[in-house]
Design a protein around this motif. Sequence first.
Motif, PDB file in Angstrom:
ATOM      1  N   ILE A  31      -6.091  39.495  25.031  1.00  0.00           N
ATOM      2  CA  ILE A  31      -7.307  40.087  24.468  1.00  0.00           C
ATOM      3  C   ILE A  31      -8.320  40.381  25.571  1.00  0.00           C
ATOM      4  O   ILE A  31      -8.902  41.475  25.630  1.00  0.00           O
ATOM      5  N   LEU A  32      -8.527  39.433  26.443  1.00  0.00           N
ATOM      6  CA  LEU A  32      -9.508  39.611  27.523  1.00  0.00           C
ATOM      7  C   LEU A  32      -9.092  40.712  28.492  1.00  0.00           C
ATOM      8  O   LEU A  32      -9.938  41.479  28.975  1.00  0.00           O
ATOM      9  N   THR A  33      -7.806  40.795  28.781  1.00  0.00           N
ATOM     10  CA  THR A  33      -7.348  41.770  29.776  1.00  0.00           C
ATOM     11  C   THR A  33      -7.066  43.143  29.176  1.00  0.00           C
ATOM     12  O   THR A  33      -7.473  44.165  29.726  1.00  0.00           O
ATOM     13  N   LEU A  34      -6.365  43.179  28.054  1.00  0.00           N
ATOM     14  CA  LEU A  34      -5.968  44.460  27.461  1.00  0.00           C
ATOM     15  C   LEU A  34      -7.092  45.121  26.682  1.00  0.00           C
ATOM     16  O   LEU A  34      -7.302  46.326  26.775  1.00  0.00           O
ATOM     17  N   ALA A  35      -7.820  44.328  25.883  1.00  0.00           N
ATOM     18  CA  ALA A  35      -8.857  44.903  25.025  1.00  0.00           C
ATOM     19  C   ALA A  35     -10.219  45.001  25.715  1.00  0.00           C
ATOM     20  O   ALA A  35     -10.953  45.970  25.501  1.00  0.00           O
ATOM     21  N   SER A  92      -2.568  32.034  44.277  1.00  0.00           N
ATOM     22  CA  SER A  92      -3.463  32.729  45.198  1.00  0.00           C
ATOM     23  C   SER A  92      -2.765  33.821  45.997  1.00  0.00           C
ATOM     24  O   SER A  92      -3.417  34.701  46.562  1.00  0.00           O
ATOM     25  N   SER A  93      -1.432  33.807  46.039  1.00  0.00           N
ATOM     26  CA  SER A  93      -0.701  34.794  46.838  1.00  0.00           C
ATOM     27  C   SER A  93       0.097  35.784  45.995  1.00  0.00           C
ATOM     28  O   SER A  93       0.878  36.566  46.512  1.00  0.00           O
ATOM     29  N   ILE A  94      -0.116  35.765  44.672  1.00  0.00           N
ATOM     30  CA  ILE A  94       0.634  36.653  43.774  1.00  0.00           C
ATOM     31  C   ILE A  94      -0.248  37.797  43.289  1.00  0.00           C
ATOM     32  O   ILE A  94      -1.396  37.588  42.878  1.00  0.00           O
ATOM     33  N   ASN A  95       0.283  39.026  43.296  1.00  0.00           N
ATOM     34  CA  ASN A  95      -0.437  40.214  42.843  1.00  0.00           C
ATOM     35  C   ASN A  95      -0.664  40.177  41.327  1.00  0.00           C
ATOM     36  O   ASN A  95       0.187  39.702  40.569  1.00  0.00           O
ATOM     37  N   SER A  96      -1.815  40.715  40.880  1.00  0.00           N
ATOM     38  CA  SER A  96      -2.150  40.713  39.451  1.00  0.00           C
ATOM     39  C   SER A  96      -1.118  41.467  38.616  1.00  0.00           C
ATOM     40  O   SER A  96      -0.814  41.087  37.485  1.00  0.00           O
ATOM     41  N   LYS A  97      -0.591  42.559  39.151  1.00  0.00           N
ATOM     42  CA  LYS A  97       0.418  43.344  38.435  1.00  0.00           C
ATOM     43  C   LYS A  97       1.638  42.485  38.118  1.00  0.00           C
ATOM     44  O   LYS A  97       2.201  42.544  37.021  1.00  0.00           O
ATOM     45  N   PHE A  98       2.045  41.672  39.091  1.00  0.00           N
ATOM     46  CA  PHE A  98       3.191  40.798  38.881  1.00  0.00           C
ATOM     47  C   PHE A  98       2.902  39.762  37.796  1.00  0.00           C
ATOM     48  O   PHE A  98       3.797  39.383  37.033  1.00  0.00           O
ATOM     49  N   LEU A  99       1.655  39.297  37.707  1.00  0.00           N
ATOM     50  CA  LEU A  99       1.293  38.316  36.691  1.00  0.00           C
ATOM     51  C   LEU A  99       1.448  38.900  35.282  1.00  0.00           C
ATOM     52  O   LEU A  99       1.925  38.230  34.367  1.00  0.00           O
ATOM     53  N   PHE A 100       1.033  40.177  35.098  1.00  0.00           N
ATOM     54  CA  PHE A 100       1.208  40.837  33.801  1.00  0.00           C
ATOM     55  C   PHE A 100       2.698  40.915  33.429  1.00  0.00           C
ATOM     56  O   PHE A 100       3.082  40.632  32.294  1.00  0.00           O
ATOM     57  N   SER A 262       4.075  40.416  24.136  1.00  0.00           N
ATOM     58  CA  SER A 262       4.930  40.666  25.297  1.00  0.00           C
ATOM     59  C   SER A 262       5.017  42.153  25.623  1.00  0.00           C
ATOM     60  O   SER A 262       4.952  42.551  26.792  1.00  0.00           O
ATOM     61  N   VAL A 263       5.136  42.990  24.596  1.00  0.00           N
ATOM     62  CA  VAL A 263       5.203  44.441  24.810  1.00  0.00           C
ATOM     63  C   VAL A 263       3.915  44.953  25.434  1.00  0.00           C
ATOM     64  O   VAL A 263       3.931  45.758  26.377  1.00  0.00           O
ATOM     65  N   GLN A 264       2.785  44.484  24.935  1.00  0.00           N
ATOM     66  CA  GLN A 264       1.492  44.920  25.467  1.00  0.00           C
ATOM     67  C   GLN A 264       1.323  44.518  26.931  1.00  0.00           C
ATOM     68  O   GLN A 264       0.851  45.309  27.761  1.00  0.00           O
ATOM     69  N   MET A 265       1.708  43.319  27.272  1.00  0.00           N
ATOM     70  CA  MET A 265       1.557  42.846  28.642  1.00  0.00           C
ATOM     71  C   MET A 265       2.490  43.580  29.599  1.00  0.00           C
ATOM     72  O   MET A 265       2.124  43.901  30.736  1.00  0.00           O
ATOM     73  N   LEU A 266       3.698  43.878  29.164  1.00  0.00           N
ATOM     74  CA  LEU A 266       4.642  44.613  29.999  1.00  0.00           C
ATOM     75  C   LEU A 266       4.141  46.035  30.263  1.00  0.00           C
ATOM     76  O   LEU A 266       4.245  46.561  31.375  1.00  0.00           O
ATOM     77  N   MET A 267       3.609  46.670  29.229  1.00  0.00           N
ATOM     78  CA  MET A 267       3.071  48.024  29.380  1.00  0.00           C
ATOM     79  C   MET A 267       1.926  48.041  30.397  1.00  0.00           C
ATOM     80  O   MET A 267       1.826  48.941  31.233  1.00  0.00           O
ATOM     81  N   LYS A 268       1.085  47.032  30.326  1.00  0.00           N
ATOM     82  CA  LYS A 268      -0.035  46.931  31.261  1.00  0.00           C
ATOM     83  C   LYS A 268       0.459  46.711  32.699  1.00  0.00           C
ATOM     84  O   LYS A 268      -0.052  47.304  33.653  1.00  0.00           O
ATOM     85  N   GLY A 269       1.468  45.861  32.842  1.00  0.00           N
ATOM     86  CA  GLY A 269       1.974  45.540  34.164  1.00  0.00           C
ATOM     87  C   GLY A 269       2.688  46.693  34.842  1.00  0.00           C
ATOM     88  O   GLY A 269       2.568  46.889  36.060  1.00  0.00           O
ATOM     89  N   PHE A 270       3.430  47.494  34.078  1.00  0.00           N
ATOM     90  CA  PHE A 270       4.215  48.577  34.670  1.00  0.00           C
ATOM     91  C   PHE A 270       3.413  49.864  34.875  1.00  0.00           C
ATOM     92  O   PHE A 270       3.897  50.796  35.498  1.00  0.00           O
ATOM     93  N   LYS A 271       2.189  49.929  34.338  1.00  0.00           N
ATOM     94  CA  LYS A 271       1.359  51.106  34.540  1.00  0.00           C
ATOM     95  C   LYS A 271       0.911  51.178  35.985  1.00  0.00           C
ATOM     96  O   LYS A 271       0.474  50.178  36.525  1.00  0.00           O
TER      97      LYS A 271
END
Length: 271
Positions: A31-35, A92-100, A262-271
């Motif tokens: 909610i905090l990240t996607l919305a 601290s060493s991981i990219n935000s995209k990878f976290l999504f 899970s679908v929402q987070m994957l879509m955000k990460g791969f964008k």
Amino acid sequence: MYSTLLFSSAIFAGFLGSLLGLGGGIIIVPILTLALGIDIRFAIAASLISIVATSSGAAASFLKDHLTNLRLAVLLEVGTVCGAIVGFLLASSINSKFLFILFGFFLLFSALMMLRKKEDHRADVDHPWSEKLKLAGQYTEKNGQLIHYKIASVPLGLGLMFVAGILSALLGIGSGIFKVMAMDGVMKIPMKVSSATSNFMIGVTATASAGAYFLRGDIRPEIACPVSVGIIIGSWVGARVMPKMPAATIRKIFVIVLSIVSVQMLMKGFK
């Protein structure tokens, strides 16, 4: 308006988190990240604070209903706290995209595993560690039936809790999903006991992770405060509802929630 939206979302997240033994972080981070477009690192930090509140709000009710296995929770927390420390060092060493992407795949895997299992499969034989530490327990169903259960694969469960601690620090989810899966699927503990024990444990795990994020300056009070208060309210309601619901219904809600997020987070990460 912004704080009200955070507060309302947190109530919903707390309700589902308490009901499913997830801790609320599984709902509030998306909610905090996607919305709301909040940076995922700040969302994770706020989520960890709220998870402590969720665990506190739900644990008392579950203890009253004798669903939480305290002996087991204390043992498994050794693994999760150690894992949380390792997870923070990695975060601290991981990219935000990878976290999504990691978040999304983890949720999808969790949903598939829970979908495959239609009913509780309880352990027939108590593991030697369980016998020695007296981890087996009992609880009463809403119809008055007394359910006795044993615990299997204690060493494997402890190892999985270490992984759960790492995921807690990386994703800010309290690792409730992994804990419920490990207790329900590997250790053969009834679903209701797994969810209640998970709720008790996630607060300790999240506290270890949140303290590290606080020292790094990632906790934002304007986000964490309304979220924490809302989740306390939602978790209290969820804890009151859960003992009255059939295990099969809890499992279905679990799968639906995880699949959508899970679908929402994957879509955000791969964008």
